[in-house]
Design a protein around this motif. Sequence first.
Motif, PDB file in Angstrom:
ATOM      1  N   MET A  13       5.774   4.315   3.883  1.00 13.79           N
ATOM      2  CA  MET A  13       5.289   2.998   3.490  1.00 13.79           C
ATOM      3  C   MET A  13       5.853   1.998   4.501  1.00 13.79           C
ATOM      4  O   MET A  13       7.019   2.083   4.878  1.00 13.79           O
ATOM      5  N   GLU A  14       5.035   1.063   4.942  1.00  7.30           N
ATOM      6  CA  GLU A  14       5.471   0.034   5.897  1.00  7.30           C
ATOM      7  C   GLU A  14       5.322  -1.335   5.241  1.00  7.30           C
ATOM      8  O   GLU A  14       4.316  -1.627   4.600  1.00  7.30           O
ATOM      9  N   GLY A  27       2.942  -7.794   3.030  1.00  2.00           N
ATOM     10  CA  GLY A  27       1.877  -6.908   3.481  1.00  2.00           C
ATOM     11  C   GLY A  27       2.428  -5.500   3.511  1.00  2.00           C
ATOM     12  O   GLY A  27       3.448  -5.243   4.153  1.00  2.00           O
ATOM     13  N   ASN A  29       1.568  -1.313   3.859  1.00  2.00           N
ATOM     14  CA  ASN A  29       0.667  -0.214   4.202  1.00  2.00           C
ATOM     15  C   ASN A  29       1.265   1.063   3.634  1.00  2.00           C
ATOM     16  O   ASN A  29       2.385   1.435   3.986  1.00  2.00           O
ATOM     17  N   THR A  31       0.824   4.927   3.358  1.00  2.00           N
ATOM     18  CA  THR A  31       0.143   6.093   3.908  1.00  2.00           C
ATOM     19  C   THR A  31       0.005   7.152   2.823  1.00  2.00           C
ATOM     20  O   THR A  31       0.929   7.385   2.050  1.00  2.00           O
ATOM     21  N   GLN A  99      -6.052  -5.492  -2.481  1.00  2.00           N
ATOM     22  CA  GLN A  99      -5.738  -4.125  -2.103  1.00  2.00           C
ATOM     23  C   GLN A  99      -7.007  -3.437  -1.626  1.00  2.00           C
ATOM     24  O   GLN A  99      -8.113  -3.837  -1.997  1.00  2.00           O
ATOM     25  N   HIS A 102      -8.302   3.132   1.959  1.00  2.00           N
ATOM     26  CA  HIS A 102      -8.970   3.516   3.202  1.00  2.00           C
ATOM     27  C   HIS A 102      -8.675   4.987   3.483  1.00  2.00           C
ATOM     28  O   HIS A 102      -8.019   5.665   2.681  1.00  2.00           O
ATOM     29  N   THR A 104      -6.663   6.587   5.382  1.00  2.00           N
ATOM     30  CA  THR A 104      -5.288   7.079   5.578  1.00  2.00           C
ATOM     31  C   THR A 104      -4.318   6.586   4.509  1.00  2.00           C
ATOM     32  O   THR A 104      -3.112   6.681   4.678  1.00  2.00           O
ATOM     33  N   TRP A 106      -3.661   3.316   1.515  1.00  2.00           N
ATOM     34  CA  TRP A 106      -4.137   2.039   0.982  1.00  2.00           C
ATOM     35  C   TRP A 106      -3.217   0.923   1.434  1.00  2.00           C
ATOM     36  O   TRP A 106      -2.078   1.159   1.835  1.00  2.00           O
ATOM     37  N   THR A 107      -3.731  -0.279   1.412  1.00  2.00           N
ATOM     38  CA  THR A 107      -2.956  -1.454   1.792  1.00  2.00           C
ATOM     39  C   THR A 107      -2.956  -2.441   0.640  1.00  2.00           C
ATOM     40  O   THR A 107      -3.883  -2.485  -0.170  1.00  2.00           O
ATOM     41  N   GLU A 109      -1.839  -6.656  -0.133  1.00  2.00           N
ATOM     42  CA  GLU A 109      -1.358  -7.970   0.279  1.00  2.00           C
ATOM     43  C   GLU A 109      -1.006  -8.725  -0.988  1.00  2.00           C
ATOM     44  O   GLU A 109      -1.815  -8.797  -1.920  1.00  2.00           O
TER      45      GLU A 109
END
Length: 196
Positions: A13-14, A27, A29, A31, A99, A102, A104, A106-107, A109
């Motif tokens: 997770m980033e 924000g 990301n 994975t 959210q 995608h 790879t 999900w994201t 914000e």
Amino acid sequence: WDNTGQHVADPPMELRVCTDGRWLYLGINLTDPRTDAYGRQYHGHDQIDWRDEVLDVFFARGGDSDRFFHFALNPNGSDFDSVVGGTHLDSNFTWKHAQRIHETGWTAEIALPLRELGAPDGVVAGDRLALNVCRETRPLRQLHAWSPTGPSLQNRQALGDVVVGGFAALGRKRTEELSRASAVIRQRIDRLHAAN
């Protein structure tokens, strides 16, 4: 990390954090090669499906209180917010989120309203905030955290420090506070000398 702090989280997770002084923006990301396992149904506000993939954000204004705030979000947009500390209080903050699933992972914000979270005047450079961003992955229910939490994600002591404007700003703010405090002490000493 995993919640024990002994292993790097997998999947990773980033996180990015910034503020305009009034809102705290995150924000994230997340994975995940298995997004097909996510529940796709929106359950509504405070109706989050805890059996699904969940992103948890824990926030406190400072280090002097056991009270902190919990926000949670699923990839499908279901969300949850509460005040933690003694009892869970149902709260409806004006936080915002978006959210997207995608290929790879999900994201997410997220925007948190600082005025509702113990900072009515917002924050400035040098302020310290307590924060943790955690993830509950499925289907194995692995617990991951930016700041490892131990067995429970709702651990106020495990919230990490975020310094607005960086450590140099914190140093300047602390120096100014000490300078003001020492000026007050000097005035008291000068009055005592003048009286003697």
